[in-house]
Motif scaffolding. Sequence first.
Motif, PDB file in Angstrom:
ATOM      1  N   GLY A 177       0.780  -1.234   0.000  1.00  0.00           N
ATOM      2  CA  GLY A 177       0.000   0.000   0.000  1.00  0.00           C
ATOM      3  C   GLY A 177       0.808   1.279   0.000  1.00  0.00           C
ATOM      4  N   ILE A 178       2.136   1.192  -0.013  1.00  0.00           N
ATOM      5  CA  ILE A 178       2.988   2.388  -0.001  1.00  0.00           C
ATOM      6  C   ILE A 178       3.946   2.318  -1.182  1.00  0.00           C
ATOM      7  CG2 ILE A 178       4.747   3.691   1.260  1.00  0.00           C
ATOM      8  CD1 ILE A 178       3.501   2.696   3.843  1.00  0.00           C
ATOM      9  N   THR A 179       3.944   3.361  -1.978  1.00  0.00           N
ATOM     10  CA  THR A 179       4.867   3.434  -3.123  1.00  0.00           C
ATOM     11  C   THR A 179       5.803   4.621  -2.931  1.00  0.00           C
ATOM     12  OG1 THR A 179       3.248   4.764  -4.349  1.00  0.00           O
ATOM     13  CG2 THR A 179       3.228   2.383  -4.714  1.00  0.00           C
ATOM     14  N   PRO A 180       7.015   4.549  -3.465  1.00  0.00           N
ATOM     15  CA  PRO A 180       7.941   5.696  -3.343  1.00  0.00           C
ATOM     16  C   PRO A 180       7.319   6.960  -3.941  1.00  0.00           C
ATOM     17  CG  PRO A 180       9.083   3.751  -4.147  1.00  0.00           C
ATOM     18  CD  PRO A 180       7.622   3.416  -4.180  1.00  0.00           C
ATOM     19  N   ASP A 181       7.491   8.062  -3.263  1.00  0.00           N
ATOM     20  CA  ASP A 181       6.893   9.317  -3.723  1.00  0.00           C
ATOM     21  C   ASP A 181       7.742  10.484  -3.234  1.00  0.00           C
ATOM     22  OD1 ASP A 181       5.142  11.006  -4.949  1.00  0.00           O
ATOM     23  OD2 ASP A 181       3.368  10.358  -3.835  1.00  0.00           O
ATOM     24  N   SER A 182       7.572  11.641  -3.868  1.00  0.00           N
ATOM     25  CA  SER A 182       8.255  12.858  -3.426  1.00  0.00           C
ATOM     26  C   SER A 182       7.427  14.063  -3.841  1.00  0.00           C
ATOM     27  CB  SER A 182       9.664  12.950  -4.031  1.00  0.00           C
ATOM     28  OG  SER A 182       9.592  13.051  -5.445  1.00  0.00           O
ATOM     29  N   LEU A 183       7.483  15.109  -3.028  1.00  0.00           N
ATOM     30  CA  LEU A 183       6.764  16.353  -3.323  1.00  0.00           C
ATOM     31  C   LEU A 183       7.407  17.494  -2.554  1.00  0.00           C
ATOM     32  CD1 LEU A 183       4.971  16.708  -0.521  1.00  0.00           C
ATOM     33  CD2 LEU A 183       3.485  15.063  -1.634  1.00  0.00           C
ATOM     34  N   ILE A 242      -2.061  12.370   3.561  1.00  0.00           N
ATOM     35  CA  ILE A 242      -2.203  13.089   2.286  1.00  0.00           C
ATOM     36  C   ILE A 242      -1.124  14.163   2.155  1.00  0.00           C
ATOM     37  CG2 ILE A 242      -3.730  14.626   0.961  1.00  0.00           C
ATOM     38  CD1 ILE A 242      -6.089  13.097   2.179  1.00  0.00           C
ATOM     39  N   PHE A 243      -0.781  14.807   3.266  1.00  0.00           N
ATOM     40  CA  PHE A 243       0.290  15.809   3.273  1.00  0.00           C
ATOM     41  C   PHE A 243       1.589  15.210   2.753  1.00  0.00           C
ATOM     42  CE2 PHE A 243       3.940  17.786   5.379  1.00  0.00           C
ATOM     43  CZ  PHE A 243       3.723  19.132   5.143  1.00  0.00           C
ATOM     44  N   LEU A 244       1.837  13.948   3.108  1.00  0.00           N
ATOM     45  CA  LEU A 244       3.076  13.277   2.717  1.00  0.00           C
ATOM     46  C   LEU A 244       3.049  12.755   1.286  1.00  0.00           C
ATOM     47  CD1 LEU A 244       3.663  11.113   5.939  1.00  0.00           C
ATOM     48  CD2 LEU A 244       4.849  13.227   5.344  1.00  0.00           C
ATOM     49  N   THR A 245       1.854  12.489   0.763  1.00  0.00           N
ATOM     50  CA  THR A 245       1.789  11.733  -0.490  1.00  0.00           C
ATOM     51  C   THR A 245       1.039  12.407  -1.632  1.00  0.00           C
ATOM     52  OG1 THR A 245      -0.186  10.587   0.349  1.00  0.00           O
ATOM     53  CG2 THR A 245       1.954   9.522   0.726  1.00  0.00           C
ATOM     54  N   GLU A 246       0.206  13.418  -1.351  1.00  0.00           N
ATOM     55  CA  GLU A 246      -0.590  14.049  -2.399  1.00  0.00           C
ATOM     56  C   GLU A 246      -0.089  15.466  -2.658  1.00  0.00           C
ATOM     57  OE1 GLU A 246      -2.950  12.682  -4.196  1.00  0.00           O
ATOM     58  OE2 GLU A 246      -3.025  10.760  -3.143  1.00  0.00           O
ATOM     59  N   ASP A 247       0.375  15.709  -3.867  1.00  0.00           N
ATOM     60  CA  ASP A 247       0.946  17.019  -4.187  1.00  0.00           C
ATOM     61  C   ASP A 247      -0.130  18.073  -4.439  1.00  0.00           C
ATOM     62  OD1 ASP A 247       2.818  18.918  -4.655  1.00  0.00           O
ATOM     63  OD2 ASP A 247       3.384  18.221  -6.649  1.00  0.00           O
ATOM     64  N   LYS A 248      -1.220  17.685  -5.079  1.00  0.00           N
ATOM     65  CA  LYS A 248      -2.241  18.651  -5.497  1.00  0.00           C
ATOM     66  C   LYS A 248      -3.435  18.657  -4.539  1.00  0.00           C
ATOM     67  CE  LYS A 248      -1.128  18.404 -10.445  1.00  0.00           C
ATOM     68  NZ  LYS A 248      -1.646  18.097 -11.809  1.00  0.00           N
TER      69      LYS A 248
END
Length: 435
Positions: free
Chosen positions: A82-88, A164-170
């Motif tokens: 349920g967790i994929t690498p992400d950056s924002l 969401i703060f950690l994973t959603e950019d928009k």
Amino acid sequence: MMADSGPKDVAVIGNTELTSAELDNNIKNTMVEIEKGTSLLRKMEISVAEAEKRTGKNTVNMQEMYTVYLIETRPVDALTEGITPDSLWRRYSEFELLRNYLLVTYPFVVVAPLPEKRAEIVWHKLSADNMDPDFVERRRVGLENFLHRVASHPVLCNDNIFYIFLTEDKDWKEMVYETGFQAKADSRLKAVNAAFRVKNPDGRFTELKHYSDELQTVLSQLLRVRARVADRLYGVYKVHGNYGRVFSEWSAIEKEMGDGLQSAGHHMDAYAASVDDILEEEEHYADQLKEYLFYTDALRAVCRKHELTQFELEMVALDLACKKQQKEELVTGTVRTFSLKGMTSKLFGQETAEQREAKLQVLEQQLKEGEEAVKEKNTESDEFVKTAWVDIERFKDQKDRDLKEALISYAVMQISMCKKGIQVWTNAKECFNKM
């Protein structure tokens, strides 16, 4: 130290009296229940990898320079689902919005503070400019620490807005505002009013508020002492550079002693230059103290919320008591205290039976509503005290552990620094022996 109440002390939770032992037992049981939850850090690695300066227009259409921070997240291992690498990228103001949301949504939690927006309590050679690269780097570390504090908290780590703060950019801000948290925020004036008017404050929260004030004072004094020492230390180290210059000039006019003087001068130059790295490392320990300096306001926020909850309970209880008195006066036909109603009855005569019956029915309904309100506020107060003290105990353990570690590390660093000074002069002595 934050003093604990003795075994005979009594805590009043709503209308229920609990001894310290009973309350502590409730706290321990609740902590066990909460700790069964999984910290987000066990599943996700979170880092604030870098900072970047950008230029853009602010809300009044003026050009401004600001800093953004790169948040990187990735699963702890390949088995995590349920967790994929992400950056924002996030601005400091977005971290502020997140923390304000957490403060309002979880008033019983001692929410971790953010690193300072502008440098305060610094020694004179350290820049107070919030765009200074060294300050931005320290703030990056502080923001990462804030995210780790939230992600490891047994309650906050499960918050959807935080995830969401950690994973959603928009559209993250829109999602935060849609929660309606701003409407729930208690005004500072309302909280101050409650603090002065509450009649039966919980002694533990009063003691905690005094402790937070005292902790703020001692940490502030400690940081100021450290800043003054850093100023003096910087001067002492840099003055050793004068030894290096003098020994180097002296070596130029000596034949037999020249090499020894030159080598001793090099050791002094190296010693003088080392102070920059030393004070940079010291700044790390100062930031750890500052975190707990700012934590004191988070403690007071929990105390203010309790005062407000207790004040609201007392107000609905007082309103219920007044309604009961009105019913008694209406049934008996006697007025126990001076009132406009009593004066009106004397001047214009008593009410008819029908009027009294109609008023009695209204009062009966108001009494039912009042009793429900008191019951609801009692439950709210009970739950707040229980959950707040669970988190306060968690915070106390964290604080004691962190500050002990920081002070020991600072002492070790000072010892190491003194040993380096001894080594420099030992090396200089060897150089002089070879002349």
